[in-house]
Scaffold this active site. Structure first.
Site, PDB file in Angstrom:
ATOM      1  N   GLU A 134       1.518   3.568   2.498  1.00 34.10           N
ATOM      2  CA  GLU A 134       0.636   4.106   3.544  1.00 34.10           C
ATOM      3  C   GLU A 134       0.702   3.277   4.816  1.00 34.10           C
ATOM      4  O   GLU A 134       0.647   3.829   5.922  1.00 34.10           O
ATOM      5  CB  GLU A 134      -0.804   4.183   3.027  1.00 34.10           C
ATOM      6  N   ASP A 202       8.758   4.751   1.745  1.00 31.54           N
ATOM      7  CA  ASP A 202       9.133   4.004   0.539  1.00 31.54           C
ATOM      8  C   ASP A 202      10.016   2.812   0.902  1.00 31.54           C
ATOM      9  O   ASP A 202       9.833   1.710   0.383  1.00 31.54           O
ATOM     10  CB  ASP A 202       9.885   4.909  -0.435  1.00 31.54           C
TER      11      ASP A 202
END
Length: 484
Positions: A134, A202
């Site tokens: 995030e 990621d």
């Protein structure tokens, strides 16, 4: 302290600023990963939007205002931010009481974690992998990039675009419902863009994990377990609606993690203490079910993690008024680790329940001597002073606390309580006005400050302070309304 989060009515987060005619399903092509986002929003504008969204969330979602959990999440989040690249905004981490697995980030460095996430993440590194992901969404400005492309293709205002984006993130069921109503081509462009963003988040997230000293393999491990568990589910959790987990994404993250040297990570007791606290107080289950989970999980746990499950059981006993069962557990835990804020907070509650607030005061004063101004200890200390009717002392502590932590609703609630006890109506109104402002209820906040100004002595410094705050709130209100 503050054992239970209040249940609030869940409203659509973006309702106040999103155009009613705008759908997430607009036929758009979103930008390539390399887009800078400079053409739509500046960093300062993102901060304004982020502040507005946060105030709306406080008014519409069951935010967990738990000092101990907030400290844990904040420490974890900022450990990751300190090792992230391209950080251009401050970061704020907070929890929403929701058993669904989800996390999302939005403008201005705000990162929300659902309490249900702790029930599925089996280690601190797994939780950290979600938080790092995030953080990457924020540092890479994925929302702003999406808005940049939409602004070129849509006649809608930036405010409406921002609102629709947040709707898709914070209320994924509504967002996905809108997307499924679109054409197949539009759906595919949305999904492709989402997947490319997810892979980028990621990639940056794994790098952040490694630099921060977490297990990078925790990311593909957690995501893979989540995908397997919900592969055939008719209703996947919100996290899988906003963060799709196709096999190639899991494979890609697993391959990236493989290139980092293996790390031997010791289990983090604080993570399991936080997890046990959530099970005991925020999982929405009966006390017997919580005790059963804690017992079963303790039997499978490593010896160094047993204190976390003992702590969880002590909280259940404390909350069900079984003080004789809670006390020996908490005293033993405190003896093992006398400076641990999880234990100090629970002992403070225990002593208050036993009508021994003076003992709690002595304990907290000793702890504050080594950790001065610590938010968890300070807010507990103020609460203990209130329980002893030491209102003037409590107000002095809370005035400093609210100055240092103006966004913590707990401090304003206690300040209001102390001033009510002393029949200081103006100061009570001022404290309640600050709570209203934190929830974007600007007109009511201004009204309360106006009433406080009328009560205060004419032309006094106090009246001048209230009037100055009214001017500030009017500026904030006008800025907030201009976003619509």
């Amino acid at each position: 302290m503050f054992k239970r989060a209040r249940s609030l009515v869940c409203l659509c987060v973006a309702a106040a600023i999103a155009s009613p005619t705008l759908s997430v399903a607009n036929d758009i092509e979103l930008p390539d990963i390399g887009t800078t986002a400079g053409g739509t929003l500046t960093i300062d504008q993102e901060l304004i939007y982020g502040d507005a969204y946060m105030r709306m969330l406080r008014n519409s979602q069951p935010i967990v205002n738990d000092p101990v959990l907030n400290e844990y999440i904040d420490n974890l989040g900022h450990r990751l931010v300190a090792n992230a690249n391209d950080v251009k905004t401050p970061f704020t981490f907070f929890m929403i009481r929701d058993r669904n697995i989800n996390a999302f980030a939005f403008f201005g460095g705000y990162v929300a974690l659902h309490s249900g996430l702790f029930l599925h993440a089996q280690s601190e590194s797994e939780l950290a992998s979600v938080v790092a992901h995030e953080i990457a969404h924020v540092t890479q400005r994925h929302l702003a990039r999406s808005m940049e492309d939409q602004a070129r293709r849509s006649p809608a205002t930036i405010a409406a675009l921002a609102g629709s984006l947040l709707l898709a993130i914070a209320s994924p069921e509504a967002g996905m419902a809108a997307i499924t109503a679109a054409t197949a081509g539009s759906m595919q462009s949305q999904i492709n863009y989402t997947r490319s963003n997810e892979k980028e988040a990621d990639r940056f997230g794994i790098a952040t994990l490694a630099k921060a000293g977490f297990d990078v393999k925790a990311m593909p491990r957690f995501f893979g377990r989540l995908a397997d568990e919900y592969r055939y589910a008719s209703k996947p959790p919100p996290m899988l609606l906003t963060h799709p987990l196709p096999e190639d994404r899991i494979t890609d993250s697993r391959e990236r993690a493989r290139h980092y040297p293996p790390m031997r990570i010791q289990p983090a007791l604080d993570y399991h203490l936080a997890r046990a606290r959530i099970v005991a107080r925020y999982a929405g289950i009966e006390s017997e079910a919580a005790l059963d989970w804690l017992d079963r999980t303790e039997k499978k746990a490593k010896p160094e993690l047993v204190p976390a499950f003992q702590y969880g059981k002590a909280l259940v006993y404390l909350d069900t008024k079984k003080l004789d069962q809670a006390e020996p557990i908490l005293l033993e835990l405190s003896k093992q680790d006398p400076t641990n804020n999880f234990y100090l907070d629970a002992l403070s509650d225990l002593y208050i329940a036993k009508k021994e607030a003076s003992t709690a005061q002595t304990m907290l004063e000793k702890a504050l001597s080594s950790k001065p101004s610590n938010p968890v200890l300070t807010i507990n200390y103020a609460n203990v002073l209130l329980k002893q009717d030491k209102y003037e002392d409590a107000i002095r502590v809370l005035q400093r606390y609210t100055h240092d932590n103006p966004n913590d609703i707990n401090g304003w609630h206690l300040l209001s309580e102390a001033n009510i006890a002393l029949a200081r109506g103006d100061e009570d109104l001022a404290a309640r006005a600050e709570i209203l402002a934190l929830k974007a209820n600007w007109n009511k906040a201004i009204q309360y400050y106006s009433q406080a100004s009328q009560i205060a002595e004419l032309r006094s410094l106090k009246q001048a302070r209230y009037d100055a705050r009214i001017d500030q709130l009017m500026v904030q209100r006008d800025r907030f309304l201009s976003l619509q």
